[in-house]
Design a protein around this motif. Sequence first.
Motif, PDB file in Angstrom:
ATOM      1  N   GLY A  39     -31.591  -1.780 -13.729  1.00  0.00           N
ATOM      2  CA  GLY A  39     -30.276  -2.254 -14.161  1.00  0.00           C
ATOM      3  C   GLY A  39     -30.293  -3.107 -15.423  1.00  0.00           C
ATOM      4  N   PRO A  40     -31.119  -4.152 -15.509  1.00  0.00           N
ATOM      5  CA  PRO A  40     -31.139  -4.973 -16.724  1.00  0.00           C
ATOM      6  C   PRO A  40     -31.493  -4.174 -17.982  1.00  0.00           C
ATOM      7  CG  PRO A  40     -32.201  -6.134 -14.913  1.00  0.00           C
ATOM      8  CD  PRO A  40     -31.958  -4.737 -14.432  1.00  0.00           C
ATOM      9  N   ALA A  41     -32.492  -3.279 -17.855  1.00  0.00           N
ATOM     10  CA  ALA A  41     -32.865  -2.452 -19.014  1.00  0.00           C
ATOM     11  C   ALA A  41     -31.742  -1.500 -19.390  1.00  0.00           C
ATOM     12  CB  ALA A  41     -34.144  -1.678 -18.717  1.00  0.00           C
ATOM     13  N   ASP A  51     -23.590   6.315  -6.444  1.00  0.00           N
ATOM     14  CA  ASP A  51     -23.393   5.126  -5.622  1.00  0.00           C
ATOM     15  C   ASP A  51     -24.216   3.955  -6.145  1.00  0.00           C
ATOM     16  OD1 ASP A  51     -22.424   3.994  -2.859  1.00  0.00           O
ATOM     17  OD2 ASP A  51     -24.571   3.549  -2.978  1.00  0.00           O
ATOM     18  N   ALA A  52     -25.480   4.215  -6.456  1.00  0.00           N
ATOM     19  CA  ALA A  52     -26.330   3.150  -6.999  1.00  0.00           C
ATOM     20  C   ALA A  52     -25.839   2.706  -8.369  1.00  0.00           C
ATOM     21  CB  ALA A  52     -27.782   3.644  -7.082  1.00  0.00           C
ATOM     22  N   TRP A  53     -25.418   3.665  -9.175  1.00  0.00           N
ATOM     23  CA  TRP A  53     -24.938   3.359 -10.521  1.00  0.00           C
ATOM     24  C   TRP A  53     -23.714   2.441 -10.475  1.00  0.00           C
ATOM     25  CZ3 TRP A  53     -27.027   4.266 -15.197  1.00  0.00           C
ATOM     26  CH2 TRP A  53     -26.219   4.119 -16.322  1.00  0.00           C
ATOM     27  N   SER A  54     -22.839   2.677  -9.515  1.00  0.00           N
ATOM     28  CA  SER A  54     -21.614   1.874  -9.429  1.00  0.00           C
ATOM     29  C   SER A  54     -21.915   0.404  -9.209  1.00  0.00           C
ATOM     30  CB  SER A  54     -20.723   2.402  -8.296  1.00  0.00           C
ATOM     31  OG  SER A  54     -21.320   2.152  -7.029  1.00  0.00           O
ATOM     32  N   GLN A  55     -23.078   0.098  -8.649  1.00  0.00           N
ATOM     33  CA  GLN A  55     -23.443  -1.293  -8.393  1.00  0.00           C
ATOM     34  C   GLN A  55     -23.980  -2.005  -9.625  1.00  0.00           C
ATOM     35  OE1 GLN A  55     -25.455  -1.878  -4.503  1.00  0.00           O
ATOM     36  NE2 GLN A  55     -25.141   0.324  -4.212  1.00  0.00           N
ATOM     37  N   LEU A  56     -24.177  -1.277 -10.720  1.00  0.00           N
ATOM     38  CA  LEU A  56     -24.636  -1.903 -11.955  1.00  0.00           C
ATOM     39  C   LEU A  56     -23.492  -2.539 -12.727  1.00  0.00           C
ATOM     40  CD1 LEU A  56     -27.231   0.738 -13.223  1.00  0.00           C
ATOM     41  CD2 LEU A  56     -27.594  -1.239 -11.738  1.00  0.00           C
ATOM     42  N   GLY A  57     -22.257  -2.143 -12.387  1.00  0.00           N
ATOM     43  CA  GLY A  57     -21.088  -2.813 -12.941  1.00  0.00           C
ATOM     44  C   GLY A  57     -20.728  -2.419 -14.361  1.00  0.00           C
ATOM     45  N   LYS A  96     -29.603  12.998 -17.871  1.00  0.00           N
ATOM     46  CA  LYS A  96     -30.584  13.897 -18.493  1.00  0.00           C
ATOM     47  C   LYS A  96     -31.579  13.152 -19.387  1.00  0.00           C
ATOM     48  CE  LYS A  96     -30.788  17.825 -21.708  1.00  0.00           C
ATOM     49  NZ  LYS A  96     -29.991  18.761 -22.516  1.00  0.00           N
ATOM     50  N   LEU A  97     -31.105  12.156 -20.152  1.00  0.00           N
ATOM     51  CA  LEU A  97     -31.946  11.518 -21.164  1.00  0.00           C
ATOM     52  C   LEU A  97     -32.519  10.179 -20.725  1.00  0.00           C
ATOM     53  CD1 LEU A  97     -29.721  12.248 -24.299  1.00  0.00           C
ATOM     54  CD2 LEU A  97     -31.765  13.482 -23.574  1.00  0.00           C
ATOM     55  N   LEU A  98     -31.880   9.524 -19.751  1.00  0.00           N
ATOM     56  CA  LEU A  98     -32.332   8.194 -19.346  1.00  0.00           C
ATOM     57  C   LEU A  98     -32.816   8.145 -17.896  1.00  0.00           C
ATOM     58  CD1 LEU A  98     -29.564   5.996 -21.065  1.00  0.00           C
ATOM     59  CD2 LEU A  98     -31.911   6.374 -21.842  1.00  0.00           C
ATOM     60  N   LEU A  99     -31.914   8.443 -16.951  1.00  0.00           N
ATOM     61  CA  LEU A  99     -32.274   8.266 -15.549  1.00  0.00           C
ATOM     62  C   LEU A  99     -33.411   9.176 -15.117  1.00  0.00           C
ATOM     63  CD1 LEU A  99     -28.807   7.730 -13.816  1.00  0.00           C
ATOM     64  CD2 LEU A  99     -30.508   6.029 -14.463  1.00  0.00           C
ATOM     65  N   ASP A 100     -33.281  10.482 -15.397  1.00  0.00           N
ATOM     66  CA  ASP A 100     -34.324  11.400 -14.941  1.00  0.00           C
ATOM     67  C   ASP A 100     -35.671  11.163 -15.630  1.00  0.00           C
ATOM     68  OD1 ASP A 100     -33.081  12.644 -12.871  1.00  0.00           O
ATOM     69  OD2 ASP A 100     -32.461  14.415 -14.004  1.00  0.00           O
ATOM     70  N   PRO A 101     -35.732  11.196 -16.974  1.00  0.00           N
ATOM     71  CA  PRO A 101     -37.064  11.099 -17.592  1.00  0.00           C
ATOM     72  C   PRO A 101     -37.664   9.703 -17.632  1.00  0.00           C
ATOM     73  CG  PRO A 101     -35.394  11.317 -19.292  1.00  0.00           C
ATOM     74  CD  PRO A 101     -34.679  11.472 -17.978  1.00  0.00           C
ATOM     75  N   LEU A 102     -36.817   8.655 -17.607  1.00  0.00           N
ATOM     76  CA  LEU A 102     -37.322   7.306 -17.855  1.00  0.00           C
ATOM     77  C   LEU A 102     -37.233   6.372 -16.659  1.00  0.00           C
ATOM     78  CD1 LEU A 102     -35.763   6.837 -21.408  1.00  0.00           C
ATOM     79  CD2 LEU A 102     -38.086   7.548 -20.836  1.00  0.00           C
ATOM     80  N   ARG A 106     -33.762   6.027 -27.879  1.00  0.00           N
ATOM     81  CA  ARG A 106     -34.151   4.972 -28.807  1.00  0.00           C
ATOM     82  C   ARG A 106     -33.605   3.617 -28.337  1.00  0.00           C
ATOM     83  NH1 ARG A 106     -36.303   5.685 -33.898  1.00  0.00           N
ATOM     84  NH2 ARG A 106     -37.705   7.469 -33.816  1.00  0.00           N
ATOM     85  N   CYS A 107     -32.377   3.616 -27.837  1.00  0.00           N
ATOM     86  CA  CYS A 107     -31.790   2.371 -27.350  1.00  0.00           C
ATOM     87  C   CYS A 107     -32.531   1.857 -26.120  1.00  0.00           C
ATOM     88  CB  CYS A 107     -30.304   2.569 -27.045  1.00  0.00           C
ATOM     89  SG  CYS A 107     -29.294   2.807 -28.529  1.00  0.00           S
ATOM     90  N   TYR A 108     -33.020   2.758 -25.304  1.00  0.00           N
ATOM     91  CA  TYR A 108     -33.816   2.348 -24.148  1.00  0.00           C
ATOM     92  C   TYR A 108     -35.125   1.696 -24.616  1.00  0.00           C
ATOM     93  CZ  TYR A 108     -35.725   2.701 -19.391  1.00  0.00           C
ATOM     94  OH  TYR A 108     -36.236   2.420 -18.147  1.00  0.00           O
ATOM     95  N   GLU A 109     -35.712   2.251 -25.677  1.00  0.00           N
ATOM     96  CA  GLU A 109     -36.906   1.634 -26.260  1.00  0.00           C
ATOM     97  C   GLU A 109     -36.587   0.244 -26.790  1.00  0.00           C
ATOM     98  OE1 GLU A 109     -38.453   4.199 -29.247  1.00  0.00           O
ATOM     99  OE2 GLU A 109     -38.631   5.922 -27.910  1.00  0.00           O
TER     100      GLU A 109
END
Length: 434
Positions: free
Chosen positions: A81-83, A19-25, A44-50, A115-118
């Motif tokens: 969201g911006p990141a 639900d929250a993700w859907s608001q990021l567009g 697994k790689l972005l939302l949970d650990p970072l 890496r892209c998140y970095e």
Amino acid sequence: MVHGLAASAAVPRGMLVADAWSQLGDAVAPLSNASGRPLARTVKLLLDPLVLRPAQNPRFSGGVVAIAHVDALRQAILDAGPALAATAAWFQLVKRARRRAGITEGHPQDLYFQRCYELAHLHGDPGTLANAAEIASATVEDVHAERGEVSVDRLRRFLTDPDRTAELTGMLHDAWTQRPSPMRADPGPGLRAFLDDCATAPDPRLWKALADTATGTAAAADLDRPGVASGYGLTARDRPAAPELGERASKRALPRPFDRSIMERLFAAFTTWFQREAMADVPSLVTGEIQRSAAPWQLGHEQSRVLMALGRDASAGLAGPADTGPTGSADPTQPSDANARLLNRWSREKYVNFALGLPDPEAPEIPADLLREVRDPRGPFMRRLWVRLHGRELRAEATAADEVWDLLDGVLRSVIMDQRDRLRRVLERAGGPS
């Protein structure tokens, strides 16, 4: 409050995240599936650990989130969201750079998501940079240069090199034929004592004593008896046998741990750069794995073997009161504290109770293997525990006394999440309850 969700004592975590993700567009579309939900690897790689960091924020862990914490979890995703949008944009550029470089090894999401998140945090949106394409190309080169010699392709070449095959086969034969006789011992009180306290007050001295006295090795003495290792879900054979060297592997079709070739045992750990960079060179990995395959529990460190023994006892009874395991190592009438906690977590899962209540004739749409594992999760638990310990050994990671309960509990949570998702997908396709 979450849109479209009725107020209740708790909200399913997956539904809340979606639900929250859907608001990021559309900005995060490269990180989303066809339904607009975050990809499994995004979680697994972005939302949970970072982003959510459930280890630091226990309120965000588990299958459901208390209603008091719903808005906080939702806001954490929206704030990121911006990141995340910048991460998605960088991922598109990095994939183009990968194609230009002609690289096909590894899964792009595994290799580049973090890496892209970095890059998103270092540089922001790549659309604002004149040299974004050059940064993306340098990132791809950097990822594949790190531990470049430690790759699936080089592992395959090493194992199939005609000049080495005979030598490696001989090493494998010697390792298995020279195995020491099993150390048979009566179950001591140490395992039970540690399981009674590991969730609340783990004792480092007892943890060290269990390893120093080879308690895990002694607990492996019965694994060569017919039906014991298969009863723990570690092999499909009647008893373990020496593995093959192997020449190919597929993450979608890996056999049970004791049935995997040397190639398959090492393959899974090669799929992410952040695991490869912590491992030894290919020749050392292969020779080490050959020796490990012939060791008790097919693990090289006594600490890992103790953890397998603890997992065996802590998971007893998950299939019901009659489940004592092939060796009857745990008394289900008097469970340890750790055992009771795992049983409680398992029994309160709604999907478990639903599946257990299905008469077989009324569940033809549910694959037999899935229904069997929901009704008897001890095998999936032991397999996943072995895989985690094996990976820790490859990366030379030790486990402290105060990490044991988190590991055991985390393995069961992982089994629950996997089976819940699989069962939900089956039932959704069949139009049944979910």
